[in-house]
Design a protein around this motif. Structure first.
Motif, PDB file in Angstrom:
ATOM      1  N   LEU A   5       0.902  -0.812  -0.151  1.00 17.99           N
ATOM      2  CA  LEU A   5      -0.346  -0.328   0.291  1.00 17.99           C
ATOM      3  C   LEU A   5       0.769   1.045  -0.072  1.00 17.99           C
ATOM      4  O   LEU A   5       1.669   1.511   1.057  1.00 17.99           O
ATOM      5  N   VAL A   6       0.290   2.103  -0.998  1.00 17.77           N
ATOM      6  CA  VAL A   6       1.481   3.137  -1.116  1.00 17.77           C
ATOM      7  C   VAL A   6       0.349   4.532  -0.636  1.00 17.77           C
ATOM      8  O   VAL A   6      -0.585   4.270  -1.281  1.00 17.77           O
ATOM      9  N   SER A   7       0.950   5.519   0.088  1.00 13.78           N
ATOM     10  CA  SER A   7       0.404   6.808   0.513  1.00 13.78           C
ATOM     11  C   SER A   7       0.962   7.440   0.386  1.00 13.78           C
ATOM     12  O   SER A   7       2.114   8.255   0.560  1.00 13.78           O
ATOM     13  N   PHE A   8       0.473   8.357  -0.914  1.00 15.17           N
ATOM     14  CA  PHE A   8       1.035   9.831  -0.741  1.00 15.17           C
ATOM     15  C   PHE A   8       0.456  10.542   0.098  1.00 15.17           C
ATOM     16  O   PHE A   8      -0.606  11.218   0.446  1.00 15.17           O
ATOM     17  N   THR A   9       1.365  11.719   1.410  1.00 13.19           N
ATOM     18  CA  THR A   9       1.398  12.191   1.638  1.00 13.19           C
ATOM     19  C   THR A   9       1.827  13.447   2.688  1.00 13.19           C
ATOM     20  O   THR A   9       2.958  12.997   1.812  1.00 13.19           O
ATOM     21  N   ALA A  10       1.193  14.361   3.105  1.00 12.14           N
ATOM     22  CA  ALA A  10       2.105  15.323   2.948  1.00 12.14           C
ATOM     23  C   ALA A  10       1.737  15.805   5.061  1.00 12.14           C
ATOM     24  O   ALA A  10       0.338  16.387   4.996  1.00 12.14           O
ATOM     25  N   ASP A  11       2.389  16.914   5.571  1.00  8.72           N
ATOM     26  CA  ASP A  11       1.935  17.077   6.869  1.00  8.72           C
ATOM     27  C   ASP A  11       1.111  18.231   6.650  1.00  8.72           C
ATOM     28  O   ASP A  11       0.390  18.337   7.950  1.00  8.72           O
TER      29      ASP A  11
ATOM     30  N   LEU B 257      -3.558   7.151  -2.417  1.00  4.66           N
ATOM     31  CA  LEU B 257      -3.623   5.817  -2.231  1.00  4.66           C
ATOM     32  C   LEU B 257      -3.632   4.629  -3.293  1.00  4.66           C
ATOM     33  O   LEU B 257      -4.330   5.076  -4.319  1.00  4.66           O
ATOM     34  N   PHE B 258      -2.532   3.851  -3.099  1.00  2.00           N
ATOM     35  CA  PHE B 258      -2.484   3.526  -4.132  1.00  2.00           C
ATOM     36  C   PHE B 258      -2.036   1.801  -3.811  1.00  2.00           C
ATOM     37  O   PHE B 258      -0.995   1.514  -3.187  1.00  2.00           O
ATOM     38  N   LEU B 259      -1.773   0.541  -4.793  1.00  5.07           N
ATOM     39  CA  LEU B 259      -1.337  -0.758  -4.334  1.00  5.07           C
ATOM     40  C   LEU B 259      -0.556  -0.689  -5.587  1.00  5.07           C
ATOM     41  O   LEU B 259      -1.250  -0.652  -6.347  1.00  5.07           O
ATOM     42  N   ILE B 260       0.457  -1.847  -5.128  1.00  3.20           N
ATOM     43  CA  ILE B 260       2.036  -1.687  -6.052  1.00  3.20           C
ATOM     44  C   ILE B 260       2.058  -3.294  -6.218  1.00  3.20           C
ATOM     45  O   ILE B 260       2.522  -3.506  -4.661  1.00  3.20           O
TER      46      ILE B 260
END
Length: 124
Positions: free
Chosen positions: A32-38, A91-94
């Motif tokens: 599970l890949v999650s692109f996030t920022a504070d 969010l996505f799966l690789i």
């Protein structure tokens, strides 16, 4: 699934991502890949959704890489471009080969049902 909470990998460059992916792939599961920022308020509300006690055991079996794009620069930009990410939250799966699993991408605010469907796409 592991009984102790997993330590998520938090990365902000393509090189660090590749290293985290190699470690996560050792388990043979989609990641599970999650692109996030504070500074991302929707990211924070998504984290609360994913911390739901009903989801915790399901997420525990899934390796996770957080791509932190808080400090936007060449490294984070390259990482976003690699996956065609416009911005957080995404969010996505690789798969083990580093390619995104079709139909798994979620952008913006998510609900518990969205996360449940995403976990289901990861398979057993």
């Amino acid at each position: 699934p592991p009984s102790t909470p997993r330590e998520d990998a938090r990365v902000s460059s393509t090189a660090a991502f590749q290293q985290a992916l190699a470690t996560a792939n050792a388990e043979g599961r989609p990641v599970l890949v999650s692109f996030t920022a504070d500074w991302c308020t929707v990211c924070k509300s998504n984290e609360k959704v994913m911390d739901d006690p009903a989801l915790r055991p399901l997420l525990a079996g899934l390796p996770r890489i957080e791509a932190d794009v808080t400090a936007y620069g060449a490294d984070t930009q390259a990482l976003m471009q690699r996956f065609g990410v416009v911005g957080p939250p995404t969010l996505f799966l690789i798969n083990a080969d580093g390619r995104e699993r079709g139909g798994s991408r979620l952008t913006g605010a998510v609900a518990r049902a969205d996360i449940e469907r995403l976990i289901a796409k990861a398979g057993p």
